[in-house]
Design a protein around this motif. Structure first.
Motif, mmCIF file in Angstrom:
data_model
loop_
_atom_site.group_PDB
_atom_site.id
_atom_site.type_symbol
_atom_site.label_atom_id
_atom_site.label_comp_id
_atom_site.label_asym_id
_atom_site.label_seq_id
_atom_site.Cartn_x
_atom_site.Cartn_y
_atom_site.Cartn_z
ATOM 1 N N ALA A 494 0.819 -1.221 0.000
ATOM 2 C CA ALA A 494 0.000 0.000 0.000
ATOM 3 C C ALA A 494 0.848 1.265 0.000
ATOM 4 N N ASN A 495 2.160 1.127 -0.102
ATOM 5 C CA ASN A 495 3.041 2.295 -0.090
ATOM 6 C C ASN A 495 2.779 3.165 -1.305
ATOM 7 N N THR A 496 2.641 4.453 -1.082
ATOM 8 C CA THR A 496 2.365 5.486 -2.080
ATOM 9 C C THR A 496 0.958 5.336 -2.654
ATOM 10 N N SER A 497 0.513 6.385 -3.307
ATOM 11 C CA SER A 497 -0.817 6.359 -3.928
ATOM 12 C C SER A 497 -0.858 5.441 -5.140
ATOM 13 N N TYR A 498 0.320 4.977 -5.593
ATOM 14 C CA TYR A 498 0.362 4.043 -6.720
ATOM 15 C C TYR A 498 0.303 2.590 -6.250
ATOM 16 N N GLY A 499 0.279 2.380 -4.931
ATOM 17 C CA GLY A 499 0.279 1.021 -4.390
ATOM 18 C C GLY A 499 -1.081 0.355 -4.513
ATOM 19 N N ASP A 500 -1.200 -0.800 -3.839
ATOM 20 C CA ASP A 500 -2.435 -1.579 -3.986
ATOM 21 C C ASP A 500 -3.366 -1.436 -2.780
ATOM 22 N N GLY A 501 -3.135 -0.429 -1.961
ATOM 23 C CA GLY A 501 -4.002 -0.223 -0.810
ATOM 24 C C GLY A 501 -5.397 0.198 -1.233
ATOM 25 N N ASP A 514 0.944 -4.006 5.756
ATOM 26 C CA ASP A 514 1.777 -3.100 4.965
ATOM 27 C C ASP A 514 2.816 -2.497 5.891
ATOM 28 N N GLU A 515 4.001 -2.272 5.369
ATOM 29 C CA GLU A 515 5.059 -1.738 6.210
ATOM 30 C C GLU A 515 5.820 -0.625 5.504
ATOM 31 N N TYR A 516 6.459 0.181 6.313
ATOM 32 C CA TYR A 516 7.272 1.274 5.780
ATOM 33 C C TYR A 516 8.339 1.620 6.799
ATOM 34 N N GLU A 517 9.382 2.246 6.315
ATOM 35 C CA GLU A 517 10.428 2.731 7.202
ATOM 36 C C GLU A 517 10.210 4.205 7.477
ATOM 37 N N ARG A 547 5.453 9.347 -1.411
ATOM 38 C CA ARG A 547 6.541 8.896 -0.552
ATOM 39 C C ARG A 547 6.350 7.425 -0.178
ATOM 40 N N ASP A 548 7.459 6.705 -0.056
ATOM 41 C CA ASP A 548 7.398 5.294 0.322
ATOM 42 C C ASP A 548 6.942 5.090 1.761
ATOM 43 N N ASP A 549 7.101 6.123 2.606
ATOM 44 C CA ASP A 549 6.677 5.970 3.998
ATOM 45 C C ASP A 549 5.242 6.455 4.218
ATOM 46 N N MET A 550 4.477 6.520 3.129
ATOM 47 C CA MET A 550 3.075 6.911 3.192
ATOM 48 C C MET A 550 2.233 5.759 2.661
ATOM 49 N N LEU A 551 1.413 5.179 3.534
ATOM 50 C CA LEU A 551 0.493 4.127 3.097
ATOM 51 C C LEU A 551 -0.804 4.781 2.660
ATOM 52 N N CYS A 552 -1.315 4.359 1.515
ATOM 53 C CA CYS A 552 -2.523 4.960 0.955
ATOM 54 C C CYS A 552 -3.567 3.880 0.685
ATOM 55 N N TYR A 553 -4.749 4.099 1.217
ATOM 56 C CA TYR A 553 -5.867 3.171 1.014
ATOM 57 C C TYR A 553 -7.010 3.975 0.399
ATOM 58 N N ILE A 643 -12.531 8.144 -1.910
ATOM 59 C CA ILE A 643 -12.168 8.422 -0.522
ATOM 60 C C ILE A 643 -10.815 7.769 -0.262
ATOM 61 N N ARG A 644 -9.922 8.521 0.361
ATOM 62 C CA ARG A 644 -8.601 7.965 0.655
ATOM 63 C C ARG A 644 -8.267 8.141 2.142
ATOM 64 N N VAL A 645 -7.621 7.125 2.703
ATOM 65 C CA VAL A 645 -7.065 7.183 4.055
ATOM 66 C C VAL A 645 -5.571 6.957 3.926
ATOM 67 N N THR A 646 -4.788 7.878 4.482
ATOM 68 C CA THR A 646 -3.335 7.712 4.448
ATOM 69 C C THR A 646 -2.812 7.564 5.873
ATOM 70 N N ILE A 647 -1.730 6.809 5.997
ATOM 71 C CA ILE A 647 -1.103 6.573 7.304
ATOM 72 C C ILE A 647 0.399 6.743 7.157
ATOM 73 N N THR A 648 0.969 7.497 8.068
ATOM 74 C CA THR A 648 2.420 7.650 8.121
ATOM 75 C C THR A 648 2.816 7.913 9.566
ATOM 76 N N SER A 649 4.077 8.227 9.811
ATOM 77 C CA SER A 649 4.532 8.394 11.192
ATOM 78 C C SER A 649 5.191 9.740 11.455
ATOM 79 N N SER A 650 5.044 10.662 10.542
ATOM 80 C CA SER A 650 5.620 11.990 10.757
ATOM 81 C C SER A 650 4.768 13.031 10.051
ATOM 82 N N ALA A 651 4.883 14.257 10.532
ATOM 83 C CA ALA A 651 4.140 15.372 9.951
ATOM 84 C C ALA A 651 4.886 16.653 10.305
#
Length: 693
Positions: A494-501, A514-517, A547-553, A643-651
């Motif tokens: 699910a990494n990036t908006s081009y992923g399969d999330g 799904d995982e990210y660094e 970004r690779d550290d952004m999961l997109c569903y 509708i999109r939900v994104t998850i990451t660990s920084s802002a």
């Protein structure tokens, strides 16, 4: 010659005459309640008027003829030679786009008959005589109270229970002897700043009391934001109620910190507090600022800098080196390196890592006795103190009808002042010219006992973005909604908006992750202008989502409109090889072209998943459940959108990066975390929204 009358909140404050290249002004002396002689308007006086009413009278000298010629009722849009953008909203009525405090133009019979300007707490109208009733001024005819002269009773040092004295100005209607209800304003910005904006209440028969909060401006004591406001508010209200002129009824009004102090005073249970008008109110520390979800909000630094000295210094908010400032470590060094001096309250914010007595003393929501105080709440979907309003809404939801009223618009912290926010355009009805009338009627009913019908109006009025429509409801959360679960799913990429999330509406049976660094040295960006001091604006996150550290569903393309109204509950199942890390969730609206606009967000430090008082660090290999509450929104995802939900660990800009160590946000040592979001099967990660039926 052209002549106009200047009204602010329904009160005539001046006559404006345009005679050739000169402008003349006949001003209301509020202390004598009579108009002074007409004089030529100077630049200094014009600046004072503009600061008050947001209409630059001198600038209009050259513009009026131009507007009359080019705002012809035929063009839908006009880009003026002054660089302004106007849109035809309705017959001969143009609204100004892409401008804070827009100046709208009303024409009749080929001439401009009125200019209209709104802001967070009042509206200004410049109108030709005889045309008042085709403007919002018509509604002010409901107010029967005559206009009173203002009397300055004096400045008083009001003693608090611990002996500290707070500097307090009192203004009274000069022609009323006693039995007067009072409106209290408590401020950290200097009680003289824009105090004329509250004179309208004195002119309508109220005492107005404006006080410097503890440690600010002319008041004694230590400045520790939020810390003693329950007790100080309580003592001040009791002092007012026992003044010989007071009828024992005290109301409060104000926005942001001035909203916070109202709820703090209400938490005291003071029997004289009889009505509140809560505007974009700040909330409790771990719910709102400065510790949203346990994270430390770097976005508050601009405000913190502005109140870092005894006098308010708004110029300290504007810097071109925020990038460097945000990277200073340890955090305790920021004030001296950025400002050249220590700031005691920031030291306390930095060192009190977990929820403790320091934070609990300022937690008005937790300390609230749920006393029914008639309250009008005004806020916006993109207010950076929106979580404070969420707490306020929680308190009033059980109040009887007529004792609560809520107005929620498509606004940022500066409120009812823009038709467009960071590239997102709202409808021509997004701004309102009745906000101040609502405020006055609320006080008239609950402090004077005037039956004016404000308690019979809809308890909740809110604006749905996308539909660009004002709606009503009986309560908040809106009863006419149903909870819908949006489940997260993917094939592990699910990494990036081009992923399969993807987002699905049925719980996936198969467990996946799904995982990210997350690298604290390379945080993702929360897109704001730090100097603007607005941290919840809707922005285009299309590039950040690459970004690779952004999961997109993301949902499939919607086949019909999908309207959500309310805050959202996020349930995430997470694991990490770090002992602690943060999780930021955003909900975005993706249009047909792939543009992804942030609508709402939520945030939580993983160690605070069960309690803010007692952090619990993670163990590698274990899966933990996090519950995150987002900000509020009413939005229609239009047919063809997603509708999109994104998850990451920084802002970055919003929060200081978590170091992924036990020292959290205040560490000079960073480690990279491998973070996972588990979904499906035993780990039904989801976002629960309230869908309008």
């Amino acid at each position: 010659m052209r002549e106009y009358k200047l009204y602010i909140s329904g009160i005539l404050y001046g006559y404006v005459s345009y005679e050739g290249e000169k402008v003349y002004y006949k001003e209301l002396d509020v202390y004598e309640n009579k108009f002074l002689d007409k004089v030529e308007l100077t630049k200094e006086k014009n600046l004072e008027i503009t600061d008050f009413c947001k209409i630059n009278l001198l600038e209009l000298t050259d513009k009026i003829e131009y507007y009359e010629k080019h705002l012809d009722g035929k063009r839908k849009f006009l880009r003026t030679k002054y660089g302004e953008t106007y849109e035809l909203a309705e017959d001969n009525y143009y609204i100004q786009r892409r401008k804070k405090f827009p100046l709208n133009v009303l024409k009749r019979d080929g001439e401009i008959v009125a200019f209209l300007c709104s802001n967070r707490e009042y509206s200004s109208i410049l109108v030709k005589e005889g045309y008042e009733d085709i403007t919002p001024l018509k509604a002010w005819k409901e107010i029967k109270e005559p206009i009173h002269p203002v009397k300055y009773e004096g400045m008083f040092d009001v003693e608090m229970r611990d002996g500290i004295k707070l500097s307090t100005d009192v203004f009274l209607p000069a022609d009323i002897e006693g039995d007067i209800p009072a409106i209290l304003v408590r401020t950290p910005y200097g009680k003289e700043l824009n105090n004329q904006s509250y004179f309208k209440y004195v002119q309508r028969g109220y005492a107005v009391v404006i006080q410097d909060v503890r440690g600010r401006n002319l008041s004694e004591g230590e400045w520790m934001p939020n810390y003693t406001e329950v007790e100080d508010g309580d003592d001040t209200i009791t002092w007012i109620a026992n003044r010989p002129w007071c009828n024992k009824k005290v109301g409060m009004i104000g926005g942001s910190y001035l909203g916070y102090v109202q709820w703090a005073a209400a938490a005291s249970g003071n029997p004289y507090l009889s009505a509140m008008v809560s505007i974009v109110c700040a909330g409790s520390a771990f719910m709102d600022l400065p510790r949203r979800g346990g994270c430390l909000t770097s976005g508050m630094l601009a405000w913190a800098f502005s109140v870092s000295q005894k006098k308010f210094k708004p110029e300290l908010m504007e810097r071109d080196d925020w990038e460097e400032v945000l990277n200073i470590r340890p955090l305790e060094n920021i004030p001296e390196k950025a400002l050249g001096y220590k700031v005691d309250f920031l030291d306390n914010w930095f060192k009190n890592q977990d929820y403790c007595k320091f934070w609990a003393d300022s937690d008005w929501h937790a300390r609230s006795k749920r006393t029914v105080i008639p309250t009008l709440i005004m806020s916006g979907w993109f207010d950076d103190n929106g979580m404070g309003t969420t707490q306020a809404l929680d308190i009033v939801k059980d109040f009887p009808v007529g004792k609560r009223k809520v107005i929620l618009g498509p606004w940022q912290h500066s409120g009812n002042s823009r038709y467009d926010l960071h590239g997102v355009d709202f409808g021509a009805n997004a701004l309102r010219f009745d906000i101040d009338l609502n405020f006055l009627k609320w006080f008239d009913l609950h402090l004077k006992g005037i039956e004016n019908g404000i308690d019979k109006t809809s308890p909740v009025e809110y604006y749905t973005v996308g539909d660009n429509e004002w709606k009503t409801a009986e309560n908040w959360p809106v009863p006419e909604t149903e909870k819908v679960e949006l489940f997260l799913d993917s094939n592990g990429d699910a990494n990036t908006s081009y992923g399969d999330g993807k987002i699905v509406f049925e719980k996936p049976e198969e467990e996946k992750a799904d995982e990210y660094e997350y690298d604290p040295n390379n945080p993702s960006i929360h897109i704001i202008d730090m100097s603007e001091n607005e941290i919840e604006v809707p922005e285009d996150y299309t590039e950040e989502e690459k970004r690779d550290d952004m999961l997109c569903y993301t949902t499939d393309v919607l086949e019909e409109d999908f309207t959500i109204t309310g805050d959202m509950d996020v349930e995430l199942y997470v694991s990490s090889d770090a002992v602690d890390t943060d999780f930021i969730v955003r909900i975005t609206d993706v249009d047909e072209n792939g543009k992804s606009i942030k609508l709402a967000d939520g945030i939580l430090g993983a160690k605070y998943r069960n309690s803010f008082e007692h952090p619990e660090f993670m163990e590698e290999g274990k899966v933990y459940k996090l519950n995150i509450l987002t900000t509020k929104i009413s939005n229609t995802f239009k047919k063809g959108h997603r509708i999109r939900v994104t998850i990451t660990s920084s802002a970055k800009n919003f929060i200081f990066p978590n170091s992924n160590t036990k020292d959290g946000f205040n560490s000079e040592t960073y480690v990279i975390a491998n973070n996972k979001i588990h979904h499906g099967g035993a780990y039904p990660s989801k976002v629960t929204v309230r869908k309008e039926k």
